[in-house]
Design a protein around this motif. Structure first.
Motif, short mmCIF file in Angstrom:
data_model
loop_
_atom_site.label_atom_id
_atom_site.label_comp_id
_atom_site.label_asym_id
_atom_site.label_seq_id
_atom_site.Cartn_x
_atom_site.Cartn_y
_atom_site.Cartn_z
N SER A 3 0.83 -1.20 0.00
CA SER A 3 0.00 0.00 0.00
C SER A 3 0.87 1.26 0.00
N PHE A 4 2.02 1.22 0.69
CA PHE A 4 2.93 2.37 0.67
C PHE A 4 3.44 2.62 -0.74
N LEU A 5 3.81 1.57 -1.44
CA LEU A 5 4.29 1.74 -2.82
C LEU A 5 3.18 2.22 -3.74
N ALA A 6 1.96 1.73 -3.54
CA ALA A 6 0.84 2.18 -4.36
C ALA A 6 0.54 3.66 -4.11
N ILE A 7 0.58 4.08 -2.85
CA ILE A 7 0.33 5.48 -2.52
C ILE A 7 1.45 6.36 -3.09
N PHE A 8 2.70 5.94 -2.97
CA PHE A 8 3.82 6.69 -3.51
C PHE A 8 3.70 6.82 -5.03
N PHE A 9 3.33 5.73 -5.70
CA PHE A 9 3.16 5.77 -7.15
C PHE A 9 2.01 6.70 -7.55
N LEU A 10 0.89 6.63 -6.83
CA LEU A 10 -0.26 7.47 -7.15
C LEU A 10 0.05 8.95 -6.94
N VAL A 11 0.71 9.28 -5.84
CA VAL A 11 1.08 10.67 -5.57
C VAL A 11 2.05 11.17 -6.63
N SER A 12 3.02 10.37 -6.99
CA SER A 12 3.98 10.77 -8.02
C SER A 12 3.30 10.96 -9.36
N LEU A 13 2.40 10.07 -9.71
CA LEU A 13 1.68 10.18 -10.97
C LEU A 13 0.82 11.43 -11.01
N LEU A 14 0.09 11.72 -9.94
CA LEU A 14 -0.75 12.91 -9.90
C LEU A 14 0.08 14.19 -9.92
N LEU A 15 1.23 14.19 -9.29
CA LEU A 15 2.09 15.35 -9.31
C LEU A 15 2.63 15.63 -10.71
N VAL A 16 3.07 14.59 -11.39
CA VAL A 16 3.59 14.76 -12.75
C VAL A 16 2.47 15.16 -13.71
N LEU A 17 1.31 14.54 -13.59
CA LEU A 17 0.18 14.90 -14.47
C LEU A 17 -0.28 16.33 -14.24
N SER A 18 -0.34 16.77 -13.00
CA SER A 18 -0.77 18.14 -12.74
C SER A 18 0.25 19.14 -13.27
N PHE A 19 1.51 18.78 -13.27
CA PHE A 19 2.53 19.68 -13.80
C PHE A 19 2.42 19.82 -15.32
N TYR A 20 2.17 18.72 -16.01
CA TYR A 20 2.14 18.77 -17.48
C TYR A 20 0.77 19.15 -18.04
N LEU A 21 -0.30 18.89 -17.34
CA LEU A 21 -1.63 19.17 -17.87
C LEU A 21 -2.21 20.51 -17.44
N SER A 22 -1.54 21.21 -16.53
CA SER A 22 -2.08 22.47 -16.06
C SER A 22 -1.86 23.58 -17.09
N VAL A 23 -2.80 24.52 -17.08
CA VAL A 23 -2.72 25.65 -17.98
C VAL A 23 -2.15 26.83 -17.19
N SER A 24 -1.09 27.42 -17.68
CA SER A 24 -0.52 28.57 -16.98
C SER A 24 -0.32 29.70 -17.97
N SER A 25 -0.82 30.83 -17.58
CA SER A 25 -0.60 32.04 -18.37
C SER A 25 -0.01 33.09 -17.44
N ARG A 26 1.28 33.23 -17.49
CA ARG A 26 1.98 34.16 -16.61
C ARG A 26 2.01 35.54 -17.25
N THR A 27 1.45 36.48 -16.54
CA THR A 27 1.50 37.87 -16.98
C THR A 27 2.25 38.66 -15.92
N LEU A 28 2.56 39.90 -16.22
CA LEU A 28 3.29 40.73 -15.28
C LEU A 28 2.47 40.98 -14.02
N GLU A 29 1.16 41.12 -14.17
CA GLU A 29 0.32 41.35 -13.00
C GLU A 29 0.23 40.12 -12.11
N LYS A 30 0.21 38.94 -12.69
CA LYS A 30 0.08 37.73 -11.89
C LYS A 30 1.35 37.40 -11.11
#
Length: 109
Positions: A3-30
């Motif tokens: 279960s520890f390995l499954a949780i570690f894998f799931l957290v790692s997968l969600l972290l990588v997916l959120s990094f690559y699938l997120s939309v970011s528009s950086r402006t000077l005001e933000k």
């Protein structure tokens, strides 16, 4: 161990997916610094209104008082009647204080 390995894998997968699938528009005001409602590009020695300190202190006071209500809600049915009335008086005083601050205009910016 599995279960520890499954949780570690799931957290790692969600972290990588959120990094690559997120939309970011950086402006000077933000990406600019925002603090206390002032323009971040002005002089740092400007005097500002005391209301920011008052709102921060009121937030801390009411936040700490609300934290005292969590153990009460967890132990509601295990408390005696006297403990229930003590918590009820505490909640009434908290509500009166909040209504006083609301009516006095301290929370208006």
């Amino acid at each position: 161990m599995v279960s520890f390995l499954a949780i570690f894998f799931l957290v790692s997968l969600l972290l990588v997916l959120s990094f690559y699938l997120s939309v970011s528009s950086r402006t000077l005001e933000k990406v600019s610094v925002y603090e206390c409602g002032f323009d971040p590009y002005s002089d740092a020695r400007l005097k500002f209104d005391i209301i920011y300190y008052l709102v921060a202190i009121l937030f801390l006071i009411f936040d700490l008082e609300i934290i005292f209500l969590f153990p009460f809600s967890a132990l509601l049915f295990d408390l005696s009647y006297s403990a229930f009335w003590v918590y009820l008086i505490f909640f009434v005083v908290l509500t009166i204080g909040y209504l006083y601050e609301l009516n006095s205009g301290s929370l208006d910016l």
